[in-house]
Design a protein around this motif. Sequence first.
Motif, PDB file in Angstrom:
ATOM      1  N   TRP A 165      38.388   8.139  82.007  1.00  0.00           N
ATOM      2  CA  TRP A 165      38.601   7.550  80.678  1.00  0.00           C
ATOM      3  C   TRP A 165      38.886   8.648  79.648  1.00  0.00           C
ATOM      4  CZ3 TRP A 165      36.262   8.351  75.998  1.00  0.00           C
ATOM      5  CH2 TRP A 165      36.570   7.448  74.973  1.00  0.00           C
ATOM      6  N   MET A 166      38.127   9.769  79.766  1.00  0.00           N
ATOM      7  CA  MET A 166      38.287  10.851  78.782  1.00  0.00           C
ATOM      8  C   MET A 166      39.661  11.502  78.883  1.00  0.00           C
ATOM      9  SD  MET A 166      36.897  12.258  76.183  1.00  0.00           S
ATOM     10  CE  MET A 166      35.110  12.024  76.192  1.00  0.00           C
ATOM     11  N   MET A 167      40.254  11.566  80.084  1.00  0.00           N
ATOM     12  CA  MET A 167      41.617  12.090  80.200  1.00  0.00           C
ATOM     13  C   MET A 167      42.595  11.204  79.432  1.00  0.00           C
ATOM     14  SD  MET A 167      42.199  13.729  83.998  1.00  0.00           S
ATOM     15  CE  MET A 167      40.915  12.973  84.976  1.00  0.00           C
ATOM     16  N   ASP A 168      42.471   9.901  79.597  1.00  0.00           N
ATOM     17  CA  ASP A 168      43.342   8.977  78.858  1.00  0.00           C
ATOM     18  C   ASP A 168      43.144   9.142  77.347  1.00  0.00           C
ATOM     19  OD1 ASP A 168      44.164   7.970  81.296  1.00  0.00           O
ATOM     20  OD2 ASP A 168      42.771   6.265  81.249  1.00  0.00           O
ATOM     21  N   PHE A 169      41.879   9.253  76.928  1.00  0.00           N
ATOM     22  CA  PHE A 169      41.545   9.393  75.509  1.00  0.00           C
ATOM     23  C   PHE A 169      42.128  10.691  74.942  1.00  0.00           C
ATOM     24  CE2 PHE A 169      38.568  10.757  72.144  1.00  0.00           C
ATOM     25  CZ  PHE A 169      38.518   9.623  71.342  1.00  0.00           C
TER      26      PHE A 169
ATOM     27  N   PHE B 258      49.745  12.891  80.855  1.00  0.00           N
ATOM     28  CA  PHE B 258      49.890  14.270  81.297  1.00  0.00           C
ATOM     29  C   PHE B 258      49.696  14.356  82.816  1.00  0.00           C
ATOM     30  CE2 PHE B 258      47.860  15.740  77.009  1.00  0.00           C
ATOM     31  CZ  PHE B 258      48.969  15.271  76.318  1.00  0.00           C
ATOM     32  N   LYS B 259      50.266  15.384  83.409  1.00  0.00           N
ATOM     33  CA  LYS B 259      50.125  15.631  84.846  1.00  0.00           C
ATOM     34  C   LYS B 259      48.665  15.946  85.195  1.00  0.00           C
ATOM     35  CE  LYS B 259      52.057  18.582  88.506  1.00  0.00           C
ATOM     36  NZ  LYS B 259      52.951  19.741  88.784  1.00  0.00           N
TER      37      LYS B 259
ATOM     38  N   PRO C 148      51.446  20.147  79.307  1.00  0.00           N
ATOM     39  CA  PRO C 148      50.054  19.699  79.382  1.00  0.00           C
ATOM     40  C   PRO C 148      49.693  19.188  80.774  1.00  0.00           C
ATOM     41  CG  PRO C 148      51.082  18.897  77.369  1.00  0.00           C
ATOM     42  CD  PRO C 148      52.171  19.509  78.183  1.00  0.00           C
ATOM     43  N   THR C 149      48.658  19.783  81.373  1.00  0.00           N
ATOM     44  CA  THR C 149      48.253  19.438  82.731  1.00  0.00           C
ATOM     45  C   THR C 149      46.727  19.424  82.822  1.00  0.00           C
ATOM     46  OG1 THR C 149      50.224  20.529  83.623  1.00  0.00           O
ATOM     47  CG2 THR C 149      48.443  20.045  85.177  1.00  0.00           C
ATOM     48  N   PHE C 150      46.171  18.339  83.339  1.00  0.00           N
ATOM     49  CA  PHE C 150      44.730  18.268  83.583  1.00  0.00           C
ATOM     50  C   PHE C 150      44.431  18.877  84.949  1.00  0.00           C
ATOM     51  CE2 PHE C 150      45.207  14.465  80.754  1.00  0.00           C
ATOM     52  CZ  PHE C 150      44.386  14.901  79.724  1.00  0.00           C
ATOM     53  N   ILE C 151      43.612  19.939  84.966  1.00  0.00           N
ATOM     54  CA  ILE C 151      43.092  20.496  86.221  1.00  0.00           C
ATOM     55  C   ILE C 151      41.744  19.826  86.461  1.00  0.00           C
ATOM     56  CG2 ILE C 151      42.418  22.586  87.456  1.00  0.00           C
ATOM     57  CD1 ILE C 151      45.400  22.433  86.757  1.00  0.00           C
TER      58      ILE C 151
ATOM     59  N   VAL D  33      47.587  24.047  78.626  1.00  0.00           N
ATOM     60  CA  VAL D  33      48.850  23.930  77.906  1.00  0.00           C
ATOM     61  C   VAL D  33      49.347  25.337  77.585  1.00  0.00           C
ATOM     62  CG1 VAL D  33      50.082  22.916  75.943  1.00  0.00           C
ATOM     63  CG2 VAL D  33      48.007  21.809  76.806  1.00  0.00           C
ATOM     64  N   ASN D  34      50.609  25.589  77.894  1.00  0.00           N
ATOM     65  CA  ASN D  34      51.218  26.891  77.623  1.00  0.00           C
ATOM     66  C   ASN D  34      50.420  28.036  78.245  1.00  0.00           C
ATOM     67  OD1 ASN D  34      53.532  28.106  76.377  1.00  0.00           O
ATOM     68  ND2 ASN D  34      52.166  29.035  74.866  1.00  0.00           N
ATOM     69  N   GLY D  35      49.867  27.781  79.428  1.00  0.00           N
ATOM     70  CA  GLY D  35      49.168  28.830  80.170  1.00  0.00           C
ATOM     71  C   GLY D  35      47.747  29.093  79.732  1.00  0.00           C
ATOM     72  N   LYS D  36      47.180  28.245  78.856  1.00  0.00           N
ATOM     73  CA  LYS D  36      45.823  28.458  78.375  1.00  0.00           C
ATOM     74  C   LYS D  36      45.024  27.160  78.424  1.00  0.00           C
ATOM     75  CE  LYS D  36      46.399  32.768  77.158  1.00  0.00           C
ATOM     76  NZ  LYS D  36      45.648  33.866  77.844  1.00  0.00           N
ATOM     77  N   GLU D  37      43.698  27.311  78.584  1.00  0.00           N
ATOM     78  CA  GLU D  37      42.817  26.148  78.513  1.00  0.00           C
ATOM     79  C   GLU D  37      42.686  25.697  77.070  1.00  0.00           C
ATOM     80  OE1 GLU D  37      38.183  25.233  78.030  1.00  0.00           O
ATOM     81  OE2 GLU D  37      38.702  27.067  79.120  1.00  0.00           O
TER      82      GLU D  37
END
Length: 610
Positions: A325-329, A360-361, A421-424, A452-456
């Motif tokens: 849920w938090m990823m969607d938020f 986001f991925k 933007p990518t969620f690990i 994002v852009n190579g940074k957390e």
Amino acid sequence: MNTGFLSHPSTLRCHIPTFLQAISTPSILITFAQKFYTMVLSEQELNRRESLEKLRSMGIEPYPAAEFKRSHTTREAKEAFEQNDDVCNEVVLSGRLMSRRIMGKASFGELMDESGRIQVYFNRDEMCPGEDKTQYNDVFKKLMDLGDIIGVKGDVFRTQVGEISVNVKEVIMLSKSLKPLPVVKTDEDGKQHDAFTDPELRYRQRYVDLLVNPQVKDTFIKRTKIMNTLRSFFNDHGYFEVETPILQPIPGGAAARPFVTHHNALDIPLYLRIANELYLKRLIVGGFEGVYEFAKDFRNEGMDKTHNPEFTVMEIYVAYKDYNWMMDFTERMLEKVAMDVHGTTEVKVGANMINFKAPFKRVTMIDSIKDFTGIDISGMGVEELKDVCRKLHIEVDDTMGKGKLIDEIFGEKCEGNYIQPTFITDYPKEMSPLCKKHRDNPELTERFELMVNGKEIANAYSELNDPIDQRERFEEQLALSAKGDDEAMFIDQDFLRSLEYGMPPTSGMGIGIDRLVMLMTDNDSIQEVLFFPQMKPEKFEAADQGPELTDNEKVIFDILSGNQSMNLNDLKDKAGLSNKQWDKGIKGLSKHGLTKVSKVDDSLIVELVS
């Protein structure tokens, strides 16, 4: 001179160098404070101080105390003029004089306030309709300088070239600028000179940076817009903004080295918070179902382009939610930030165009490491991971546990590759001592970090709410601390007690505001998005503080401070110094320019130099 609304009383002011503060005689204090302060001033600064005194001698107070009531900002004046079909409107404006072109009986300038700039036109006969032309000839032309803060009263008009301007009828000094602003000059080849671009100067003197580099102010306006959007987004969802302690008996909520201080009344050590997580989760235990905080956190670690020891973070906790849920938020939140700040989800960051359009991925950490190293680390123990690190040329030491080793591998080989933007997701348990075990694999946790852009940029969990499991995780961290890991977590017994009362299933997310602002304003340095970044203390030249006197010089100087002049023999007797000490002391004061000896009748008189 007809001053109209410009009349103000005059007062006396002076600057006092610190080395003279102990002197008890006011007249001597003022004389020598002024003398040694002027030793370090430039010619322009001296001229401005002379102008200040001339204004006072004319009965004009350069720093008036009375409120200045303006009718418009510069932007409002332009808008009102245009909306009224270019009809002349009388306005009262205030701001900083940023440019000036003196042309005999008429001159042009530029007035800047927070809202923008407007051209101001000074005509001698308009400002001084009578015989007395002092206001224009002396006050404006000779005693005002670039950078002065002034008030003007006049009519708005449009010049022949179409520029909206103010025909000034009256002008008042609101604050005399004693230091000249940097003025950028452009030569015949279009090359700029004297631009205020040195990073160290810009960060130390942010007040000057904001005045002369308009893009800097725009960065901080966007920073405020970003925080307002986040706050509005959370409030619209019904979540409460709260405040938690900055000084904490136990620094928890993250793996980081804290700053430590001592509380005298309680006689205990206290720590500047490294995170506000544990206090916010206590509030979830207490019955709030959605809380957030914009917090200043402090970590006693390195400094570089993306790290400052004091930084701003936002943390939010919502009951009955999980990390999915938090990823969607989070992606909806950032999509809204981009739209509010830029009017589009596409944001240019350096050479990259980053799209914050949801969704986001999503990639698991194990798969990410496999993708970029070809190595599957799932199921590996500490020694196997150390071998992997050595193979990948990553430094290891005996203090590193499994979580730290995996974090090093990911940071070195994977993190920088994620531009969009990518969620690990799904971090190993050892890396996340506050996170709930993964529902499908107990070796992993339900955690994500947004890259994002190579940074957390953001970090989030399905929060661990099992008090027994949490205690075991804390004990594992304590074991790492015993091995020398100074970033391992403390055991917070009160937080464990709160969990024993029951915390509902909860998801929490933290986002680094400074890094988010860097992204949204296309800045690659955290110093660019902090008004006052941490820096080494500035070193001032000794001349700024006046001469450093020896003990012998101080004895003689203190005596003269109460007398201003004395017979040389009387002064020597009163000083009580040996001949050698006396010679060194009186010669030293003369060398500093503090004293002079003159012959009056048949006596030698020593006096302080004014």
